[in-house]
Design an enzyme around this catalytic site. Structure first.
Site, PDB file in Angstrom:
ATOM      1  N   GLY A 142       8.280  -1.637  60.916  1.00 34.68           N
ATOM      2  CA  GLY A 142       9.398  -0.957  61.269  1.00 34.68           C
ATOM      3  C   GLY A 142      10.060  -1.957  62.406  1.00 34.68           C
ATOM      4  O   GLY A 142      10.004  -3.007  62.341  1.00 34.68           O
ATOM      5  N   CYS A 143      10.967  -1.171  63.099  1.00 33.69           N
ATOM      6  CA  CYS A 143      11.764  -2.011  64.092  1.00 33.69           C
ATOM      7  C   CYS A 143      11.117  -2.967  64.977  1.00 33.69           C
ATOM      8  O   CYS A 143       9.803  -2.157  65.657  1.00 33.69           O
ATOM      9  CB  CYS A 143      12.629  -0.706  65.005  1.00 33.69           C
ATOM     10  SG  CYS A 143      13.622  -1.450  66.158  1.00 33.69           S
ATOM     11  N   PHE A 144      11.247  -4.077  65.079  1.00 31.58           N
ATOM     12  CA  PHE A 144      10.420  -5.048  65.779  1.00 31.58           C
ATOM     13  C   PHE A 144      10.568  -4.942  67.316  1.00 31.58           C
ATOM     14  O   PHE A 144       9.677  -5.354  68.005  1.00 31.58           O
ATOM     15  CB  PHE A 144      10.832  -6.498  65.289  1.00 31.58           C
ATOM     16  CG  PHE A 144      12.322  -7.042  65.373  1.00 31.58           C
ATOM     17  CD1 PHE A 144      13.266  -6.494  66.154  1.00 31.58           C
ATOM     18  CD2 PHE A 144      12.583  -8.135  64.745  1.00 31.58           C
ATOM     19  CE1 PHE A 144      14.559  -6.971  66.174  1.00 31.58           C
ATOM     20  CE2 PHE A 144      13.771  -8.620  64.691  1.00 31.58           C
ATOM     21  CZ  PHE A 144      14.928  -8.015  65.511  1.00 31.58           C
ATOM     22  N   TRP A 145      11.524  -4.273  67.799  1.00 33.58           N
ATOM     23  CA  TRP A 145      11.535  -4.081  69.189  1.00 33.58           C
ATOM     24  C   TRP A 145      10.234  -3.341  69.617  1.00 33.58           C
ATOM     25  O   TRP A 145       9.736  -3.882  70.642  1.00 33.58           O
ATOM     26  CB  TRP A 145      12.556  -2.992  69.665  1.00 33.58           C
ATOM     27  CG  TRP A 145      14.184  -3.650  69.477  1.00 33.58           C
ATOM     28  CD1 TRP A 145      14.405  -5.141  69.345  1.00 33.58           C
ATOM     29  CD2 TRP A 145      15.377  -3.091  69.366  1.00 33.58           C
ATOM     30  NE1 TRP A 145      15.785  -5.060  69.104  1.00 33.58           N
ATOM     31  CE2 TRP A 145      16.409  -3.842  69.076  1.00 33.58           C
ATOM     32  CE3 TRP A 145      15.601  -1.508  69.514  1.00 33.58           C
ATOM     33  CZ2 TRP A 145      17.706  -3.477  69.158  1.00 33.58           C
ATOM     34  CZ3 TRP A 145      16.939  -1.261  69.499  1.00 33.58           C
ATOM     35  CH2 TRP A 145      17.905  -2.071  69.231  1.00 33.58           C
TER      36      TRP A 145
END
Length: 228
Positions: free
Chosen positions: A63-66
């Site tokens: 998912g969102c890499f942050w």
């Protein structure tokens, strides 16, 4: 490439949930978008290497890499982390290009680690538990091919543990009524280069950048099974 389950069937009708054909991908560019990498904001190490002899690298998309990167820089034994784009066609894509679903990449976290301090099994336990690997081209409200789940391995040990843990977690998820795991498990050499994301994405959630920033952890809530 090998897949636990195929991701390339019909999507939901949206172009963002259909893998782009290589011939239709954006052209990209020859120069990297991250031209002058800075040291890791939290760990102080290089985000590009080289690292100490014996360091291994595993590429994980969840998912969102942050939020994915933040999870792993806190793990003892992890030497460095970075975020980038992998598994697609477009060379040196920008974030905006990846978000169009016309590059084929998934948002990926690079995890460089000392195997004497943290094992592949520990890293992958975290991976399976901290996202929902059954959602295909999405994680929660984040929808698109860039959010697909993937493990890109660089050693035979990683490949073996990825396949074995995927099988074990699939069994417990199935018992809980979840759909099949859609995680892509493939050698990094076949997934293509890891293209480092822009500087503002690197350690995005660190205290010096955006400590209250967006985190997407669309987990199943199902713990990974203990070793028999």
């Amino acid at each position: 490439m090998t897949f636990l389950n195929s991701l390339f069937g019909p999507g939901s009708g949206s172009s963002k949930t259909t893998m782009v054909a290589p011939e239709d991908a954006l052209p990209g560019r020859s120069a990297p978008v991250l031209q002058a990498p800075r040291p890791h904001t939290v760990l102080g190490s290089s985000i590009t290497g080289p690292w100490a002899p014996g360091t291994r690298v595993l590429y994980l998309a969840m998912g969102c890499f942050w939020g994915a990167e933040e999870i792993y820089w806190q793990v003892p034994g992890v030497v460095s982390t970075a975020v980038g784009y992998m598994g697609g066609t477009t060379p040196n894509p920008t974030y905006d290009e990846v978000c169009t679903a016309r590059t084929g990449h998934t948002e990926t976290a690079l995890v460089a680690y000392d195997p004497e301090q943290v094992s592949e099994a520990e890293l992958l336990k975290i991976f399976w538990e901290r996202h929902d690997p059954t959602q295909g081209f999405r994680q929660g409200n984040d929808v698109g091919t860039q959010y697909r789940s993937a493990v890109y391995w660089t050693t035979p040990e990683q490949a073996e543990v990825a396949q074995e843990t995927a099988k074990r977690y699939a069994e417990v998820l199935s018992a809980k009524g979840y759909d099949a795991i859609t995680t892509e498990i493939a050698p990094a050499a076949e997934a293509g280069p890891f293209f480092y994301a822009e500087d503002y994405h690197q350690q995005y959630l660190s205290a010096s950048k955006n400590p209250n920033g967006y985190r997407c952890h669309a987990t199943t809530g199902v713990p990974f099974p203990d070793a028999a």
